[in-house]
Design a protein around this motif. Structure first.
Motif, PDB file in Angstrom:
ATOM      1  N   UNK A 189      28.880  38.045  47.971  1.00 20.63           N
ATOM      2  CA  UNK A 189      28.202  37.486  46.796  1.00 20.63           C
ATOM      3  C   UNK A 189      27.357  38.546  46.097  1.00 20.63           C
ATOM      4  N   UNK A 190      26.593  39.302  46.863  1.00 16.83           N
ATOM      5  CA  UNK A 190      25.760  40.352  46.286  1.00 16.83           C
ATOM      6  C   UNK A 190      26.611  41.480  45.710  1.00 16.83           C
ATOM      7  N   UNK A 191      27.716  41.807  46.374  1.00 12.04           N
ATOM      8  CA  UNK A 191      28.587  42.880  45.895  1.00 12.04           C
ATOM      9  C   UNK A 191      29.217  42.511  44.558  1.00 12.04           C
ATOM     10  N   UNK A 192      29.680  41.283  44.430  1.00 13.43           N
ATOM     11  CA  UNK A 192      30.351  40.849  43.204  1.00 13.43           C
ATOM     12  C   UNK A 192      29.430  40.905  41.982  1.00 13.43           C
ATOM     13  N   UNK A 193      28.163  40.693  42.199  1.00 15.05           N
ATOM     14  CA  UNK A 193      27.227  40.733  41.077  1.00 15.05           C
ATOM     15  C   UNK A 193      27.115  42.131  40.479  1.00 15.05           C
ATOM     16  N   UNK A 194      27.544  43.136  41.230  1.00 16.57           N
ATOM     17  CA  UNK A 194      27.461  44.514  40.763  1.00 16.57           C
ATOM     18  C   UNK A 194      28.703  44.951  39.983  1.00 16.57           C
ATOM     19  N   UNK A 195      29.759  44.141  39.988  1.00 20.19           N
ATOM     20  CA  UNK A 195      31.032  44.555  39.411  1.00 20.19           C
ATOM     21  C   UNK A 195      31.025  44.472  37.887  1.00 20.19           C
ATOM     22  N   UNK A 196      31.766  45.401  37.272  1.00 18.26           N
ATOM     23  CA  UNK A 196      31.926  45.414  35.824  1.00 18.26           C
ATOM     24  C   UNK A 196      33.211  44.716  35.386  1.00 18.26           C
ATOM     25  N   UNK A 197      33.924  44.087  36.311  1.00 17.86           N
ATOM     26  CA  UNK A 197      35.187  43.428  35.991  1.00 17.86           C
ATOM     27  C   UNK A 197      35.382  42.245  36.927  1.00 17.86           C
ATOM     28  N   UNK A 198      36.329  41.374  36.594  1.00 15.76           N
ATOM     29  CA  UNK A 198      36.658  40.237  37.434  1.00 15.76           C
ATOM     30  C   UNK A 198      37.825  40.614  38.351  1.00 15.76           C
ATOM     31  N   UNK A 199      37.623  40.620  39.656  1.00 12.89           N
ATOM     32  CA  UNK A 199      38.707  41.032  40.565  1.00 12.89           C
ATOM     33  C   UNK A 199      39.788  39.970  40.691  1.00 12.89           C
ATOM     34  N   UNK A 200      40.909  40.379  41.249  1.00 13.34           N
ATOM     35  CA  UNK A 200      42.031  39.464  41.479  1.00 13.34           C
ATOM     36  C   UNK A 200      41.642  38.400  42.500  1.00 13.34           C
ATOM     37  N   UNK A 201      42.136  37.218  42.291  1.00 16.62           N
ATOM     38  CA  UNK A 201      42.004  36.175  43.296  1.00 16.62           C
ATOM     39  C   UNK A 201      43.041  36.340  44.384  1.00 16.62           C
ATOM     40  N   UNK A 202      42.806  35.676  45.510  1.00 18.52           N
ATOM     41  CA  UNK A 202      43.690  35.825  46.664  1.00 18.52           C
ATOM     42  C   UNK A 202      44.379  34.530  47.069  1.00 18.52           C
ATOM     43  N   UNK A 203      44.188  33.460  46.306  1.00 22.58           N
ATOM     44  CA  UNK A 203      44.792  32.177  46.665  1.00 22.58           C
ATOM     45  C   UNK A 203      46.304  32.309  46.816  1.00 22.58           C
ATOM     46  N   UNK A 204      46.824  31.767  47.908  1.00 19.65           N
ATOM     47  CA  UNK A 204      48.262  31.784  48.148  1.00 19.65           C
ATOM     48  C   UNK A 204      48.790  33.101  48.681  1.00 19.65           C
ATOM     49  N   UNK A 205      47.939  34.080  48.872  1.00 18.55           N
ATOM     50  CA  UNK A 205      48.382  35.388  49.371  1.00 18.55           C
ATOM     51  C   UNK A 205      48.188  35.488  50.877  1.00 18.55           C
TER      52      UNK A 205
END
Length: 239
Positions: free
Chosen positions: A100-116
């Motif tokens: 949660x804390x790491x994602x707040x630092x991102x400049x982009x929306x990462x890929x989701x993993x559902x179904x992988x």
């Protein structure tokens, strides 16, 4: 067996050996000692080219010969022979933090993993890096498999004009409709990492598994896991 181990250790350290001892080492098929077991490493000998760092800088007098020797060995063995310490650059467990804390630092929306296949792994945490004005351009997720193997998935956002250049010609394959590269680094102990890299649209991907050339079907598992990623925007990005 102890005598064989001592003789082999002396060969690796550059010690002078008699002809019978060298014949014995050849008969052992140049096996490398790892604890109480022997792991077969093809063609390993005292004069083998072992990579312990990044090598000479491009443009230097030694760069071309070092690169040619490295590539020749990679083609011969099927992997890049490296020092044990070289493998540390692929180990990320000590760097991970809460997602949660790491994602707040991102400049982009990462890929989701559902179904992988990533969703079937134990999620350990993540890392953000490559910080710019808008935030981090690199996001790496770290997982543990059912056999204790560590698998990572890195996304590097190329938005804003960033680029990634690869120079090797080995390990080409097709993945998710695009070109990809699969390479292996391995130490004399048999420990190693397989690394898979590819680019989709504005994202450069890297996936790794902490297994060497002879560890079952680790390469195939890595490729299959990467191939199972949903297309961007199709999987909920929850981890």
């Amino acid at each position: 067996m102890d005598a064989q181990r001592r003789a082999f250790a002396s060969v690796l350290s550059g010690g002078r050996q008699s002809t019978p001892t060298l014949v014995l080492m050849t008969a052992l098929l140049r096996r490398v000692i790892t604890g109480s077991a022997f792991v077969l490493i093809p063609h390993l000998c005292a004069a083998q080219h072992v990579v312990c760092g990044l090598g000479p800088p491009p443009g230097s007098s030694d760069f071309d010969s070092w690169s040619a020797k490295t590539e020749q060995q990679r083609q011969s063995l099927g992997y890049l022979l490296v020092c044990e310490s070289f493998l540390d650059r692929y180990r990320y467990e000590a760097q991970i933090a809460g997602d949660t804390a790491v994602r707040r630092k991102l400049a982009f929306e990462p890929h989701g993993l559902d179904g992988s296949l990533f969703n079937s792994l134990e999620f350990l945490g993540s890392i953000a890096d490559g910080f710019g004005d808008r935030g981090a351009a690199m996001y790496r997720r770290v997982f543990r498999g059912t056999e204790g193997e560590i698998i990572t998935l890195q996304e590097f956002s190329l938005q804003g004009g960033a680029s990634v250049r690869t120079t090797r010609d080995d390990g080409h394959l097709r993945l998710r409709g695009t070109d990809a590269q699969l390479s292996i680094v391995q130490a004399a102990s048999g420990k190693g990492f397989a690394q898979l890299t590819w680019q989709e649209d504005s994202t450069y991907f890297e996936a790794t598994i902490d297994r060497g050339l002879d560890s079952g079907r680790s390469k195939e598992r890595l490729v299959a896991t990467a191939a199972s990623l949903p297309r961007y925007g199709q999987g909920t990005s929850k981890k």
